[in-house]
Enzyme design. Structure first.
Site, mmCIF file in Angstrom:
data_model
loop_
_atom_site.group_PDB
_atom_site.id
_atom_site.type_symbol
_atom_site.label_atom_id
_atom_site.label_comp_id
_atom_site.label_asym_id
_atom_site.label_seq_id
_atom_site.Cartn_x
_atom_site.Cartn_y
_atom_site.Cartn_z
ATOM 1 N N ASN A 204 16.905 -23.452 8.131
ATOM 2 C CA ASN A 204 17.662 -24.254 9.100
ATOM 3 C C ASN A 204 17.885 -25.679 8.601
ATOM 4 O OD1 ASN A 204 18.015 -22.143 10.799
ATOM 5 N ND2 ASN A 204 16.686 -22.876 12.434
ATOM 6 N N CYS A 256 18.453 -24.996 17.803
ATOM 7 C CA CYS A 256 17.616 -24.773 16.614
ATOM 8 C C CYS A 256 17.723 -25.859 15.538
ATOM 9 C CB CYS A 256 17.957 -23.428 16.003
ATOM 10 S SG CYS A 256 17.805 -22.108 17.201
ATOM 11 N N ARG A 323 22.736 -26.668 24.795
ATOM 12 C CA ARG A 323 21.595 -27.477 24.332
ATOM 13 C C ARG A 323 21.981 -28.266 23.073
ATOM 14 N NH1 ARG A 323 16.945 -23.049 24.305
ATOM 15 N NH2 ARG A 323 18.762 -21.719 23.983
HETATM 16 C C1 UGA Z 1 20.838 -21.164 13.668
HETATM 17 C C2 UGA Z 1 20.709 -20.377 12.353
HETATM 18 O O1 UGA Z 1 22.026 -20.189 11.781
HETATM 19 C C3 UGA Z 1 20.074 -18.999 12.601
HETATM 20 O O2 UGA Z 1 19.879 -18.342 11.345
HETATM 21 C C4 UGA Z 1 18.702 -19.218 13.264
HETATM 22 O O3 UGA Z 1 18.069 -17.973 13.561
HETATM 23 C C5 UGA Z 1 18.902 -19.993 14.552
HETATM 24 O O4 UGA Z 1 19.531 -21.266 14.260
HETATM 25 C C6 UGA Z 1 17.526 -20.233 15.122
HETATM 26 O O5 UGA Z 1 16.715 -20.925 14.480
HETATM 27 O O6 UGA Z 1 17.205 -19.623 16.168
HETATM 28 P P1 UGA Z 1 22.485 -21.117 15.790
HETATM 29 O O7 UGA Z 1 21.730 -22.311 16.290
HETATM 30 O O8 UGA Z 1 22.762 -20.000 16.730
HETATM 31 O O9 UGA Z 1 21.722 -20.447 14.529
HETATM 32 O O10 UGA Z 1 23.891 -21.657 15.292
HETATM 33 P P2 UGA Z 1 24.686 -21.800 13.900
HETATM 34 O O11 UGA Z 1 25.805 -20.846 13.866
HETATM 35 O O12 UGA Z 1 23.773 -21.801 12.746
HETATM 36 O O13 UGA Z 1 25.304 -23.271 14.074
HETATM 37 C C7 UGA Z 1 24.457 -24.412 14.211
HETATM 38 C C8 UGA Z 1 25.289 -25.663 14.355
HETATM 39 O O14 UGA Z 1 25.945 -25.994 13.139
HETATM 40 C C9 UGA Z 1 26.404 -25.547 15.401
HETATM 41 O O15 UGA Z 1 26.490 -26.763 16.101
HETATM 42 C C10 UGA Z 1 27.652 -25.303 14.582
HETATM 43 O O16 UGA Z 1 28.833 -25.711 15.213
HETATM 44 C C11 UGA Z 1 27.344 -26.138 13.354
HETATM 45 N N1 UGA Z 1 28.080 -25.670 12.163
HETATM 46 C C12 UGA Z 1 27.769 -24.477 11.592
HETATM 47 C C13 UGA Z 1 29.076 -26.469 11.627
HETATM 48 O O17 UGA Z 1 29.370 -27.575 12.141
HETATM 49 N N2 UGA Z 1 29.715 -26.037 10.496
HETATM 50 C C14 UGA Z 1 29.427 -24.849 9.904
HETATM 51 O O18 UGA Z 1 30.064 -24.528 8.869
HETATM 52 C C15 UGA Z 1 28.435 -24.048 10.463
#
Ligand code: UGA
Length: 424
Positions: A204, A256, A323
């Site tokens: 993460n 997360c 969140r």
């Molecule tokens: C994240 C991890 O990707 C999962 O592998 C993990 O299991 C999870 O946390 C956790 O620890 O429970 P999640 O929080 O559901 O998953 O969301 P993500 O899709 O990873 O996105 C996280 C943040 O980064 C979001 O705000 C998203 O908009 C942002 N993001 C993501 C970007 O701004 N650009 C990207 O290219 C990817």
């Protein structure tokens, strides 16, 4: 097939429970919230997550899945007890383990030799601390760490076809048993408990930092006149880098990345280490949302009683979770600076000072600026000519580079995107 107990029916616990039942295991879930248990037993899924509702119904009908408020009853016939409990940030950034400790203490007299599996994201060292806690209570159950990598919005798909599985513990037999439990044809890393716990935080932290790198490149593109899409495409085609988690936007959020980054910083600090790279990612992320709020307020500078339409409240598309959502945060920041914020999100909600609207068009009505803060695909289907007619102003600040620039221009609107030259 195994007998499994899952303690905690949050989105990780629920995904695990319905997924394991789908794979043929018998699963009983312990969850203290009586209302939630009743809803689940009646087949009503309390989380918005694709596929979970169907598998909930399947598991209940096949009698492979049940829910109860008593954790002790839930583990009665289990061989494996998974803890999927909340570990929120304490005020100092460390992970608050009070819920986890309370459940461990509650279960200790009843665990016997069942394998206790830690699914929750917990600080490195927790596996051994929990083991010591159990031993003090006279319980000899092995403790295995099996961190979860699923993403909200794609939780079930991630659970069913993971890139890999990580299992760590001091009892090799228990580690092997947990590793074999979900044989989904992916690589399984079997290791010590500390490494298993660290993989989760490292993943993460790395991904959050990577998102912030992409955002820094987007900032550079804006001042240099370069195009972030070309830059990230080029980066992603280098196999040493790969294409994922390079989408620029309003910064990372959710339950997360921010929490785990803070917890890892706290952990390093406790051991006398600095983590300047991660610290910078967290700081720059917060500053980015302030800067985006500044940008919106600058666009309505001089307008009396400005109205801002906010499309999106969830921290990303595909979830109702707000969140640490950058969208909600930006909405609250501009509301605090005097903007009237009218928001619409297909799933997420917000209260004062944000006014929640029934549709994207409602939110745009009378707005001086339209801000797109969550990348919901349905926003791309809006009739932009209608939106332009309904708005008072003509600027779209597209923090997700979601809308088709040509369609925005044709509707007579100006389009400001991230890491791109302004159009219109
Ligand atoms: C994240 C991890 O990707 C999962 O592998 C993990 O299991 C999870 O946390 C956790 O620890 O429970 P999640 O929080 O559901 O998953 O969301 P993500 O899709 O990873 O996105 C996280 C943040 O980064 C979001 O705000 C998203 O908009 C942002 N993001 C993501 C970007 O701004 N650009 C990207 O290219 C990817």
């Amino acid at each position: 097939m195994a007998e499994i107990a899952v303690i905690g029916a949050g989105y990780v616990g629920l995904t695990l429970a319905v997924g394991a039942a789908h794979l043929g295991h018998n699963v009983s879930v312990g969850e203290p919230d009586e209302e939630r248990v009743c809803a689940l037993l009646a087949g009503n899924c309390p989380v918005f997550e694709e596929g979970i509702a169907d598998l909930l119904e399947e598991g209940l009908t096949a009698r492979r899945l049940t829910f109860m408020t008593s954790n002790v009853e839930a583990i009665e016939s289990a061989e494996f007890v998974f803890l999927a409990l909340p570990t929120p940030s304490a005020p100092d950034g460390s992970a608050d383990l009070s819920v986890l400790h309370a459940v461990v203490d509650e279960l200790a007299p009843h665990l016997g030799d069942r394998v206790l599996v830690l699914k929750s994201t917990v600080p490195v060292g927790t596996n051994r601390d929990v083991t010591a806690r159990l031993r003090t209570a006279g319980c000899l159950a092995p403790v295995v760490s099996n961190p979860e990598f699923l993403r909200e919005g794609t939780a079930l798909a991630d659970f069913m076809s993971p890139d890999h599985v990580v299992v760590g513990g001091d009892d090799p037999e228990a580690v092997a048993q947990v590793g074999a439990l979900f044989d989904l044809g992916c690589p399984v890393t079997m290791t010590d408990p500390m490494s298993a716990e660290l993989v989760k935080y490292a993943t993460n932290a790395y991904l959050a930092t990577r998102v912030m790198m992409a955002n820094s490149f987007a900032d550079l593109c804006e001042v240099l006149g370069a195009d972030i899409d070309a830059v990230t495409t080029g980066l992603g085609r280098d196999h040493r880098i790969g294409p994922h988690f390079l989408r620029p936007g309003p910064g990372f959020g959710g339950s997360c990345f921010p929490k785990d980054a803070r917890a890892l910083l706290d952990l390093a600090d406790r051991h006398g280490l600095n983590s300047p790279i991660l610290a910078a990612a967290v700081e720059v992320n917060a500053a980015r949302q302030e800067r985006m709020a500044d940008q919106v307020m600058a666009a309505v500078d001089g307008v009396e009683d400005p109205v801002v339409a906010l499309w999106g409240l969830a921290f990303k598309a595909g979830t109702d979770d707000t969140r640490e959502s950058p969208a909600l945060n930006i909405g609250e920041l501009i509301a605090a600076r005097g903007a009237n914020v009218q928001a619409y999100d297909p799933e997420a909600v917000a209260g004062d000072p944000i006014r929640l609207c029934e549709s994207a068009l409602d939110a745009a009505t009378g707005a001086d600026v339209l801000v797109i803060a969550t990348e919901w695909p349905e926003f791309t289907g809006e009739d932009l000519a209608e939106v332009a007619k309904a708005m008072r102003g003509d600027l779209v600040i597209d923090l997700r580079n979601l809308l088709d620039p040509e369609a925005v221009r044709t509707a007579g609107l100006r389009h400001r995107r991230v890491g791109k030259p302004e159009q219109g």
